[in-house]
Design a protein around this motif. Sequence first.
Motif, PDB file in Angstrom:
ATOM      1  N   GLY A   1      45.029  37.495  18.459  1.00  0.00           N
ATOM      2  CA  GLY A   1      45.760  38.745  18.339  1.00  0.00           C
ATOM      3  C   GLY A   1      45.181  39.885  19.138  1.00  0.00           C
ATOM      4  N   LYS A   2      44.369  39.577  20.168  1.00  0.00           N
ATOM      5  CA  LYS A   2      43.711  40.618  20.951  1.00  0.00           C
ATOM      6  C   LYS A   2      44.423  40.916  22.260  1.00  0.00           C
ATOM      7  N   ARG A   3      45.344  40.076  22.647  1.00  0.00           N
ATOM      8  CA  ARG A   3      46.061  40.286  23.913  1.00  0.00           C
ATOM      9  C   ARG A   3      47.416  39.605  23.827  1.00  0.00           C
ATOM     10  N   PRO A   4      48.509  40.305  24.167  1.00  0.00           N
ATOM     11  CA  PRO A   4      49.829  39.667  24.127  1.00  0.00           C
ATOM     12  C   PRO A   4      49.976  38.638  25.239  1.00  0.00           C
ATOM     13  N   SER A   5      50.763  37.621  24.984  1.00  0.00           N
ATOM     14  CA  SER A   5      51.004  36.587  25.976  1.00  0.00           C
ATOM     15  C   SER A   5      51.969  37.095  27.037  1.00  0.00           C
ATOM     16  N   SER A   6      51.714  36.725  28.281  1.00  0.00           N
ATOM     17  CA  SER A   6      52.595  37.133  29.376  1.00  0.00           C
ATOM     18  C   SER A   6      53.911  36.381  29.366  1.00  0.00           C
ATOM     19  N   ARG A   7      54.045  35.352  28.530  1.00  0.00           N
ATOM     20  CA  ARG A   7      55.303  34.621  28.454  1.00  0.00           C
ATOM     21  C   ARG A   7      56.377  35.412  27.716  1.00  0.00           C
ATOM     22  N   ASP A   8      55.953  36.226  26.752  1.00  0.00           N
ATOM     23  CA  ASP A   8      56.940  36.995  25.995  1.00  0.00           C
ATOM     24  C   ASP A   8      56.706  38.493  26.083  1.00  0.00           C
ATOM     25  N   THR A   9      55.710  38.922  26.874  1.00  0.00           N
ATOM     26  CA  THR A   9      55.415  40.347  27.040  1.00  0.00           C
ATOM     27  C   THR A   9      55.193  40.629  28.521  1.00  0.00           C
ATOM     28  N   ALA A  10      55.778  41.708  29.011  1.00  0.00           N
ATOM     29  CA  ALA A  10      55.611  42.085  30.419  1.00  0.00           C
ATOM     30  C   ALA A  10      54.274  42.800  30.593  1.00  0.00           C
ATOM     31  N   ASN A  11      53.177  42.011  30.584  1.00  0.00           N
ATOM     32  CA  ASN A  11      51.848  42.603  30.739  1.00  0.00           C
ATOM     33  C   ASN A  11      51.724  43.305  32.092  1.00  0.00           C
ATOM     34  N   PRO A  12      51.084  44.465  32.120  1.00  0.00           N
ATOM     35  CA  PRO A  12      51.026  45.236  33.368  1.00  0.00           C
ATOM     36  C   PRO A  12      50.093  44.611  34.397  1.00  0.00           C
ATOM     37  N   VAL A  13      50.401  44.827  35.666  1.00  0.00           N
ATOM     38  CA  VAL A  13      49.550  44.432  36.777  1.00  0.00           C
ATOM     39  C   VAL A  13      49.406  45.621  37.717  1.00  0.00           C
ATOM     40  N   GLN A  14      48.307  45.605  38.477  1.00  0.00           N
ATOM     41  CA  GLN A  14      48.077  46.604  39.519  1.00  0.00           C
ATOM     42  C   GLN A  14      47.795  45.849  40.819  1.00  0.00           C
ATOM     43  N   VAL A  15      48.340  46.344  41.910  1.00  0.00           N
ATOM     44  CA  VAL A  15      48.251  45.634  43.184  1.00  0.00           C
ATOM     45  C   VAL A  15      47.540  46.512  44.208  1.00  0.00           C
ATOM     46  N   THR A  16      46.559  45.916  44.885  1.00  0.00           N
ATOM     47  CA  THR A  16      45.839  46.568  45.971  1.00  0.00           C
ATOM     48  C   THR A  16      46.169  45.835  47.263  1.00  0.00           C
ATOM     49  N   LEU A  17      46.647  46.565  48.264  1.00  0.00           N
ATOM     50  CA  LEU A  17      47.011  45.954  49.537  1.00  0.00           C
ATOM     51  C   LEU A  17      45.792  45.825  50.440  1.00  0.00           C
ATOM     52  N   ALA A  18      45.927  45.054  51.494  1.00  0.00           N
ATOM     53  CA  ALA A  18      44.836  44.863  52.449  1.00  0.00           C
ATOM     54  C   ALA A  18      44.440  46.204  53.057  1.00  0.00           C
ATOM     55  N   GLY A  19      43.129  46.458  53.095  1.00  0.00           N
ATOM     56  CA  GLY A  19      42.619  47.713  53.637  1.00  0.00           C
ATOM     57  C   GLY A  19      42.509  48.830  52.624  1.00  0.00           C
ATOM     58  N   GLU A  20      43.010  48.628  51.409  1.00  0.00           N
ATOM     59  CA  GLU A  20      42.923  49.647  50.375  1.00  0.00           C
ATOM     60  C   GLU A  20      41.713  49.379  49.471  1.00  0.00           C
ATOM     61  N   THR A  21      41.199  50.440  48.874  1.00  0.00           N
ATOM     62  CA  THR A  21      40.044  50.326  47.985  1.00  0.00           C
ATOM     63  C   THR A  21      40.412  50.448  46.523  1.00  0.00           C
ATOM     64  N   LYS A  22      41.640  50.856  46.228  1.00  0.00           N
ATOM     65  CA  LYS A  22      42.069  50.964  44.840  1.00  0.00           C
ATOM     66  C   LYS A  22      43.551  50.634  44.757  1.00  0.00           C
ATOM     67  N   PRO A  23      44.026  50.269  43.564  1.00  0.00           N
ATOM     68  CA  PRO A  23      45.432  49.873  43.429  1.00  0.00           C
ATOM     69  C   PRO A  23      46.387  50.982  43.835  1.00  0.00           C
ATOM     70  N   SER A  24      47.477  50.573  44.486  1.00  0.00           N
ATOM     71  CA  SER A  24      48.470  51.538  44.944  1.00  0.00           C
ATOM     72  C   SER A  24      49.869  51.252  44.404  1.00  0.00           C
ATOM     73  N   HIS A  25      50.085  50.086  43.776  1.00  0.00           N
ATOM     74  CA  HIS A  25      51.405  49.724  43.267  1.00  0.00           C
ATOM     75  C   HIS A  25      51.264  49.126  41.873  1.00  0.00           C
ATOM     76  N   ASP A  26      52.220  49.434  41.020  1.00  0.00           N
ATOM     77  CA  ASP A  26      52.238  48.927  39.651  1.00  0.00           C
ATOM     78  C   ASP A  26      53.374  47.931  39.478  1.00  0.00           C
ATOM     79  N   GLY A  27      53.179  47.040  38.519  1.00  0.00           N
ATOM     80  CA  GLY A  27      54.213  46.051  38.224  1.00  0.00           C
ATOM     81  C   GLY A  27      53.964  45.419  36.871  1.00  0.00           C
ATOM     82  N   SER A  28      54.633  44.305  36.632  1.00  0.00           N
ATOM     83  CA  SER A  28      54.486  43.604  35.358  1.00  0.00           C
ATOM     84  C   SER A  28      54.781  42.122  35.565  1.00  0.00           C
TER      85      SER A  28
END
Length: 401
Positions: A248-275
Motif C-alpha cells: 500500500g505504499k505505491r499505486p500500480s501503474s496498471r490502474d493509476t496514471a503514475n507521473p513521469v518526468q522526461v529529460t531530453l538529450a543535453g538537458e540537466t533537469k526534466p523539461s516535460h511531464d507525463g504519466s
Amino acid sequence: MTGPDGSEPFVKKHDFVQMRHYAIAGLLAASFALAGCGQPASQASAPPPAPVTVAQPVKRTVTDWDEFTGRFEAIEEVQVRPRVGGFVNSVEFQDGAIVRQGDLLYVIDPRPFEAVAEQADGQLSDARAKVELAKRELDRGLNLVQTSAVSEQVVDQRRQALQAAHAAETQAAGALKAARLNIEFTHVTAPLTGRVSRHLVSPGNLVQGSDTGTSTLLTSIVALDPIYVYFDMDEATFIKYSKLWFEGKRPSSRDTANPVQVTLAGETKPSHDGSINFLDNRLDVSTGTLRSRAVVKNTDLSILPGQFGRVRLIGSAPYEALLIPDAAVATDQSRKIVFVVKPDDTVEARAVVLGPLDEGLRVIRDGLKPDDRVIVNGIQRARVGAKVAPQTAQAPAGGKS
C-alpha cells in the motif's frame, strides 16, 4: 727555520702562542659540536588545523524516482496515399510544416472522374424515367384486369418490370455516388493534425490509386502533441513496485496514471511531464524487461518521434530523509563515506548508504544523524583523526531547509 747550530728547527715564542690559541679554539668548536650531537634539535612549530566547511544534513520529505532510457514514438502516424489514380496537378503544402486535419495536400486531375460522373448522372436519369413508365403500365394493367381486358399474367409481368426498373435506378444512383466520391478523392487531404514529411511526388507525375494499400506513397504525417515514450523496466524494479503496491505504499501503474518526468538529450533537469498509460502483459524473456509506455505533453513540439530521453518514474511513497551535497561523498574502495567533524574537532570517516539525488542533494539512507557536522567543502584537506578548523556553511548547497 733552523737553530743556531743548524741542527733542529725552532719556533718563535709569539708564533707558538698563536698556534696554541688556534688549537684551543678548535677544541672548543669540536666540544660544542659533540655537545650538539647529543641533544635533540629544536622542533618546528606544528601547522595550524586545516580549515573546512561543515553543514548539518538537510531533513525534508522526498520521493524516490527511478530513471530509464526511453525512445519517443508518435501516438498517431499515417502514410498519405491517393484513393484514385491520375496525374498530379499540384502540391498544396510546405515540406515539414504543421498541417491540420482536413488541410489540402495534393490535387489530382479531376476531369476524367467528372466525365464519369456526368455519364452516371445520365444513366440515373434514364433509370428514373423507366421507373415512371413501369409504374404507369402497372397502374393501367391493374385497371384492365378488373374488366378482364388483360390477364393476371400480364399484371405480374408489369409488376416485375417495375421492380427491375427500381433496381436499375438504385444501381445508377450508386454509380453516380461512386463517381462523385472519386472526384472528391482527387483532393487529397490530411487525415490528422501533425507534422507532414516532404512531398514524394511532384506535379505532373502519374500516381496509382487503390484502397488495398498498393497506391503510390505521397507523404506521411505524425501527430506530435501528445507523444508516447517507450522504455523497458528491469525485472528487479518491477518486483520492487509490485511489493510496494502490495504494502500500500505505491499505486500500480496498471490502474493509476503514475507521473513521469522526461529529460531530453543535453538537458540537466526534466523539461516535460507525463504519466504512465501502458504496461505490457509479460516480460521479454530475452532481456528480462517489461515494456512500458508513458504519454508526454509536447505543447512546444520540441520532441520528435525517434528521439531518446531519460524517463523518471515515481518509485516510492513520500518519506522523511536526510540529504547532503553530493560533493561531500567520497569513495573508499567499495564503500561510500563522508567525513564528519566530532565534538573535539577531529575528523571521522563515516560509511553511508546512498539514495537518489533530489534537487541537487544526495539522499543518505543510513550512516548519518541529523546533528552530525559533515564536511561539505575541503574534504581533500581532511585527515582521519586530525584536527580541523570547521566553519559552518551559510546554507546547504543545492538544498532547502
